[in-house]
Design an enzyme around this catalytic site. Sequence first.
Site, PDB file in Angstrom:
ATOM      1  N   ALA A 146      -2.004 -61.196   7.494  1.00  0.00           N
ATOM      2  CA  ALA A 146      -2.582 -62.289   7.781  1.00  0.00           C
ATOM      3  C   ALA A 146      -1.893 -63.393   7.473  1.00  0.00           C
ATOM      4  CB  ALA A 146      -4.155 -62.186   6.771  1.00  0.00           C
ATOM      5  N   VAL A 166      -9.081 -57.156   5.713  1.00  0.00           N
ATOM      6  CA  VAL A 166      -7.964 -57.892   6.465  1.00  0.00           C
ATOM      7  C   VAL A 166      -6.800 -57.939   5.483  1.00  0.00           C
ATOM      8  CG1 VAL A 166      -6.998 -59.993   7.493  1.00  0.00           C
ATOM      9  CG2 VAL A 166      -9.722 -59.449   7.442  1.00  0.00           C
ATOM     10  N   CYS A 167      -5.497 -57.165   6.075  1.00  0.00           N
ATOM     11  CA  CYS A 167      -4.406 -57.209   5.336  1.00  0.00           C
ATOM     12  C   CYS A 167      -3.647 -58.505   5.123  1.00  0.00           C
ATOM     13  CB  CYS A 167      -3.307 -56.194   6.063  1.00  0.00           C
ATOM     14  SG  CYS A 167      -1.703 -56.144   5.293  1.00  0.00           S
ATOM     15  N   ILE A 168      -3.465 -58.599   3.901  1.00  0.00           N
ATOM     16  CA  ILE A 168      -2.872 -60.113   3.329  1.00  0.00           C
ATOM     17  C   ILE A 168      -1.652 -60.326   3.852  1.00  0.00           C
ATOM     18  CG2 ILE A 168      -2.231 -59.308   1.044  1.00  0.00           C
ATOM     19  CD1 ILE A 168      -3.175 -61.776  -0.052  1.00  0.00           C
ATOM     20  N   PHE A 212      -8.066 -54.124   9.007  1.00  0.00           N
ATOM     21  CA  PHE A 212      -7.640 -54.937  10.001  1.00  0.00           C
ATOM     22  C   PHE A 212      -5.948 -55.206   9.997  1.00  0.00           C
ATOM     23  CE2 PHE A 212     -11.147 -55.608  12.593  1.00  0.00           C
ATOM     24  CZ  PHE A 212     -12.113 -55.436  11.648  1.00  0.00           C
TER      25      PHE A 212
END
Lengths: 135, 135, 130, 130, 102, 102
Positions: free
Chosen positions: C82, C77-79, C39
């Site tokens: 995010a 989820v891409c940090i 994501f």
Amino acid sequence: MSETKKFLYVNRKAPYGTIYALESLEVVLIGAAFDQDVTLAFLDDGVFQLTKGQDTGGIGVKNFSPTFRALGDYEVTKLYVEQESLEERGLAAEDLQAVTYEDEDDDWAEKPSIHIVSRAEMADIMADQDVVLSF
Amino acid sequence: MSETKKFLYVNRKAPYGTIYALESLEVVLIGAAFDQDVTLAFLDDGVFQLTKGQDTGGIGVKNFSPTFRALGDYEVTKLYVEQESLEERGLAAEDLQAVTYEDEDDDWAEKPSIHIVSRAEMADIMADQDVVLSF
Amino acid sequence: MKFGVVVSEGPYTHQAADTAYHFVKAALDKGHEVPRVFFYHDGVNVSTRLSVPPQDERHIQKNWTELAKKKGLDLVVCIAAAQRRGLLDANEAQRQGKDADNIAEGFRISGLGQLIEMGIQTDRMVMFGD
Amino acid sequence: MKFGVVVSEGPYTHQAADTAYHFVKAALDKGHEVPRVFFYHDGVNVSTRLSVPPQDERHIQKNWTELAKKKGLDLVVCIAAAQRRGLLDANEAQRQGKDADNIAEGFRISGLGQLIEMGIQTDRMVMFGD
Amino acid sequence: MSTLHIVNKSPFGHGSLLSCINHCKSGDAVLLIEDGVYGALSGSVVEHAVTTCAPSVSIYVLEGDAQARGLAPEKLIGTVKPVGYDGFVDLVAESDRTQSWL
Amino acid sequence: MSTLHIVNKSPFGHGSLLSCINHCKSGDAVLLIEDGVYGALSGSVVEHAVTTCAPSVSIYVLEGDAQARGLAPEKLIGTVKPVGYDGFVDLVAESDRTQSWL
């Protein structure tokens, strides 16, 4: 509030691919309670919102096209659709669903809410508003 | 990981109006550590990412265009820009910033990273990849 | 065959997260593997557990969480994406001095390297976005 | 003159929240009033207090919160749009049985009627979106 | 009774600017902001549409957005007028309504 | 060596479909999904571009998205082939790579 303003909701986006069409309709429904002079404009990809035969069963998303047919009950009865936008898309008036209202000033006769207008007429409608909301 | 794949980053969006261009560059920088065969393609509005003279002081957003000039240090040296996309936008090669790298196989000679290619050549480049990431 | 999938847009706003969901289900039903779904961009917004969609609408986050649980999907989820957008797990919240977190079960926060790794380790990549 | 402003897209992803911020500041500097800013669609995502942008980037939520504090702006987040997307204040979180909330100081959650009311009560409306 | 039209998308990937121009009335103004500023580039495939929209319609470009994208004044169509955020505010106040072509 | 191109935007407001078609190579496939399915409408201003792209390029449309938007089979260009999500999966598997025209 006693002041009455002319509100135009401009719909230029297709349904389902993005949420703008649905959330526009939510504003229209809430706005109906404010007794303003409401008009909806459908041009460019917005004309796709009114096509008939929409069936969202295959994509698992709610079909909100029947809601347009309920607008008459909220006294939202002016839906203008641009002729040129339809033609560019290979569509004609008969590809749109019927949206009607009962005219209380004419013995509750059932009348069409959708009016096909030319691009020039659409420009006139846009220029005759107090508040223009774009979706 | 010993396998080497051809990765293509396709950039078709303008900078600043949306974040895709910036977040694409973040992927390229991280991806450089994986020793793959990396190519960047700029077409359609993506060519605007490389224009020179960008100055974001007036909009309060970070100017990331200098980062392209650092790509050579990450061994990302193949940036292809589509000629037809430039022309449609009234741009020419000289409207783009210079991006160069030092070729370690040629006595560290400074060479251009940006290559202007035709649409047909761009299609060939796209068809020669293992993984295509679109931004 | 191994498929990698990228979701680049947020839930409800764009159809991307729905199409990706149907695609992944169909791929698994056909016997393919989907080792990871990544994501990125506004796609990170799919992972919030605080979403309360209308009763008559699909629950996009729950659909993904349940599919992940049933099929053992790795939802990453891409940090970086995010952090910008306010999606944090408990560890990140503590590290950043935030008083709340909002990542749903079944999603994990990690770096962009996981996207590249997915591209290397799968046979095909499919991106869903705007 | 009274200006109403609508922000329809999320922070960082689109420039809309930035442009709206600069516009509102300029309007106030010129002596106009901005009685309300309404956040709709993905614009509700501007209101999360969990955002952690990179150090060298602007902090969009904080910019709005500080401007609201200094100038007494009414920043209204649409409840219907916020629920779908996982933006909740403490009251809403309790009502929905959620274990966390994420709305920042200076923003308040309310209904779509506030958008219509803003259109009625202001002299001009300006929409920023995608 | 005039309208300020606001266009924030590149005219090369999106139809917004052309649709806006097709719905402008004499005396209206068009303000190009965000990625919409690319519509002010001279020598592009949309230049003709922009210049034939004027002179009855005035075209403005938001300066900060044009500078951010490296659009030097000499790259812009001559009849396009640059404005800052304060000029944007004035345009809104002077028009009877705004319409954003989102 | 063929590519599956995926287009998810309406061709009337966005340039993605035309750009995709301009970069297709013989033997490639184009799958229209989400708002991209409108590109399969017969009688539209983009029909010619779509039909002249084939026959060396096959055009597919995702059935669920077409039905959601009320596009009955008789409204679609005759050479466009409908597929379900399972057909989408097959197209991905049969191609050497996918390219999404986002």
